[in-house]
Scaffold this active site. Sequence first.
Site, mmCIF file in Angstrom:
data_model
loop_
_atom_site.group_PDB
_atom_site.id
_atom_site.type_symbol
_atom_site.label_atom_id
_atom_site.label_comp_id
_atom_site.label_asym_id
_atom_site.label_seq_id
_atom_site.Cartn_x
_atom_site.Cartn_y
_atom_site.Cartn_z
ATOM 1 N N GLY A 198 0.832 -1.215 0.000
ATOM 2 C CA GLY A 198 0.000 0.000 0.000
ATOM 3 C C GLY A 198 0.856 1.250 0.000
ATOM 4 O O GLY A 198 0.513 2.263 0.612
ATOM 5 N N LYS B 136 -8.932 -3.233 13.468
ATOM 6 C CA LYS B 136 -7.694 -2.749 14.107
ATOM 7 C C LYS B 136 -7.431 -3.493 15.414
ATOM 8 O O LYS B 136 -6.297 -3.873 15.710
ATOM 9 C CB LYS B 136 -7.766 -1.234 14.328
ATOM 10 C CG LYS B 136 -7.595 -0.436 13.035
ATOM 11 C CD LYS B 136 -6.210 -0.680 12.419
ATOM 12 C CE LYS B 136 -6.061 -0.189 11.026
ATOM 13 N NZ LYS B 136 -4.845 -0.634 10.353
ATOM 14 N N GLY C 91 -0.107 5.122 -0.833
ATOM 15 C CA GLY C 91 -1.091 5.821 -0.013
ATOM 16 C C GLY C 91 -0.464 6.976 0.759
ATOM 17 O O GLY C 91 0.690 7.340 0.521
ATOM 18 N N GLN C 92 -1.232 7.533 1.690
ATOM 19 C CA GLN C 92 -0.794 8.750 2.388
ATOM 20 C C GLN C 92 0.507 8.541 3.169
ATOM 21 O O GLN C 92 1.428 9.347 3.063
ATOM 22 C CB GLN C 92 -1.899 9.243 3.342
ATOM 23 C CG GLN C 92 -1.607 10.623 3.910
ATOM 24 C CD GLN C 92 -2.416 10.970 5.157
ATOM 25 O OE1 GLN C 92 -3.078 10.095 5.744
ATOM 26 N NE2 GLN C 92 -2.358 12.218 5.579
ATOM 27 N N ARG D 139 -2.157 -0.224 -7.231
ATOM 28 C CA ARG D 139 -2.197 0.737 -8.358
ATOM 29 C C ARG D 139 -0.806 0.872 -8.960
ATOM 30 O O ARG D 139 0.177 0.645 -8.277
ATOM 31 C CB ARG D 139 -2.591 2.140 -7.861
ATOM 32 C CG ARG D 139 -3.966 2.213 -7.272
ATOM 33 C CD ARG D 139 -4.166 3.555 -6.622
ATOM 34 N NE ARG D 139 -3.441 3.685 -5.355
ATOM 35 C CZ ARG D 139 -3.095 4.841 -4.799
ATOM 36 N NH1 ARG D 139 -3.377 5.971 -5.397
ATOM 37 N NH2 ARG D 139 -2.473 4.865 -3.634
ATOM 38 N N TYR E 132 -13.800 -0.708 10.778
ATOM 39 C CA TYR E 132 -12.363 -0.391 10.765
ATOM 40 C C TYR E 132 -11.762 -0.652 12.159
ATOM 41 O O TYR E 132 -10.715 -1.299 12.289
ATOM 42 C CB TYR E 132 -12.208 1.074 10.363
ATOM 43 C CG TYR E 132 -10.807 1.621 10.332
ATOM 44 C CD1 TYR E 132 -9.843 1.108 9.476
ATOM 45 C CD2 TYR E 132 -10.461 2.711 11.151
ATOM 46 C CE1 TYR E 132 -8.568 1.646 9.431
ATOM 47 C CE2 TYR E 132 -9.192 3.263 11.099
ATOM 48 C CZ TYR E 132 -8.244 2.725 10.254
ATOM 49 O OH TYR E 132 -6.988 3.269 10.207
ATOM 50 N N ASP F 98 -1.558 -6.987 -5.074
ATOM 51 C CA ASP F 98 -2.828 -7.019 -4.354
ATOM 52 C C ASP F 98 -2.557 -7.852 -3.102
ATOM 53 O O ASP F 98 -2.187 -9.036 -3.207
ATOM 54 C CB ASP F 98 -3.882 -7.693 -5.255
ATOM 55 C CG ASP F 98 -5.213 -7.883 -4.533
ATOM 56 O OD1 ASP F 98 -5.283 -7.644 -3.318
ATOM 57 O OD2 ASP F 98 -6.179 -8.295 -5.215
HETATM 58 C C1 AKB Z 1 -9.207 7.458 9.788
HETATM 59 O O1 AKB Z 1 -9.706 8.574 10.020
HETATM 60 O O2 AKB Z 1 -9.862 6.461 9.448
HETATM 61 C C2 AKB Z 1 -7.717 7.293 9.984
HETATM 62 C C3 AKB Z 1 -7.392 6.797 11.348
HETATM 63 C C4 AKB Z 1 -7.535 7.684 12.517
HETATM 64 O O3 AKB Z 1 -7.019 5.668 11.501
HETATM 65 N N1 AKB Z 1 -7.049 8.536 9.721
#
Ligand code: AKB
Length: 322
Positions: free
Chosen positions: A8, A146, A11-12, A36, A142, A53
């Site tokens: 990845g 995590k 990405g940022q 990508r 998410y 991937d």
């Molecule tokens: C998000 O906002 O999903 C991320 C994070 C805090 O993990 N920047």
Amino acid sequence: MKKIMITGSLGQIGSDLIKRLRQDYGVQNVIATDIRDPKDHPAVKEGNFEILDVMNRDKMFEIAKKHNVDTLVHFAALLSATAEKNPQFGWDLNMSGLMNALEVARELNLKFFTPSSIAAFGPNSPKDNTPQDTVQRPTTMYGVTKVAGELLCDYYFLKYKVDTRGVRFPGLISYAAEPGGGTTDYAVDIYYEALKNKKYASYIGKGTYMDMMYMPDAIDSIVNLLNADPAKLVHRNAFNITAMSFDPEQIAASIKKFMPEFTMSYNVDPVRQSIADSWPNSIDASAAKKEWGFAPKYDLDKMTLDMLQKLSVKLNIPFKAK
Ligand code: AKB
């Protein structure tokens, strides 16, 4: 750590980490990978780049083996707002991608880093100065991935002795690559809009505090934790780290210090607002400070001035701090 592979990587965080690692370890010793392949991206043009991937474990293994890497940094994942739109895919990508990366690290005996997030906390975690070790019952997909990821990394260390390390990142603010699909991204968008239009409509409401950090501090934290003495690491995989906590009013006030004509209004997005409401106001980073010397350098105003200056060059929009 001599040869590092990153998933990845466009990405940022990856975009900035590639630059730093190529400076420190040599261009040929950083293997950037991503699903990508933008041919004009500096990371693709400058050094080793492979399309990957992360759901494809065999390909991940093949790339790591071919380049003889000793360290794997795994970023590929969906962020909070995107995962909330498609929770099943959020689970699949975040968990299978991580499991594949951990398996490759186990089979090839690699040092391993992957980020967790403030999203690993939930509405019944203590809201202020959230401790390193406390209740974690997140209410977003998410966040669920995590917490599971933190535990999986602990498991691979305890069961297989894989040298896993990680931090709980707060919202990250940077100018090189834009973030995608996060809840904290308003704190990046605001600088782009300040330069382009001198105004911003925040999708996060007034009084909503979240932890944040400027990218140079985030990059330092990855490199420093990867190089930390393992004997001193008690926590390993989920260190709370933060540089500042602010709400939209405070970041707007910081921009106004350098650009008095800037104005902010609100257009709150209920989905991202409810995600933000479930996260801490501020977290306690004392374990990271004690165990590996975490020490961020940027506060809000120092970051604001640097962001405005760097973005004005990137966007070719004149800016002179007032
Ligand atoms: C998000 O906002 O999903 C991320 C994070 C805090 O993990 N920047």
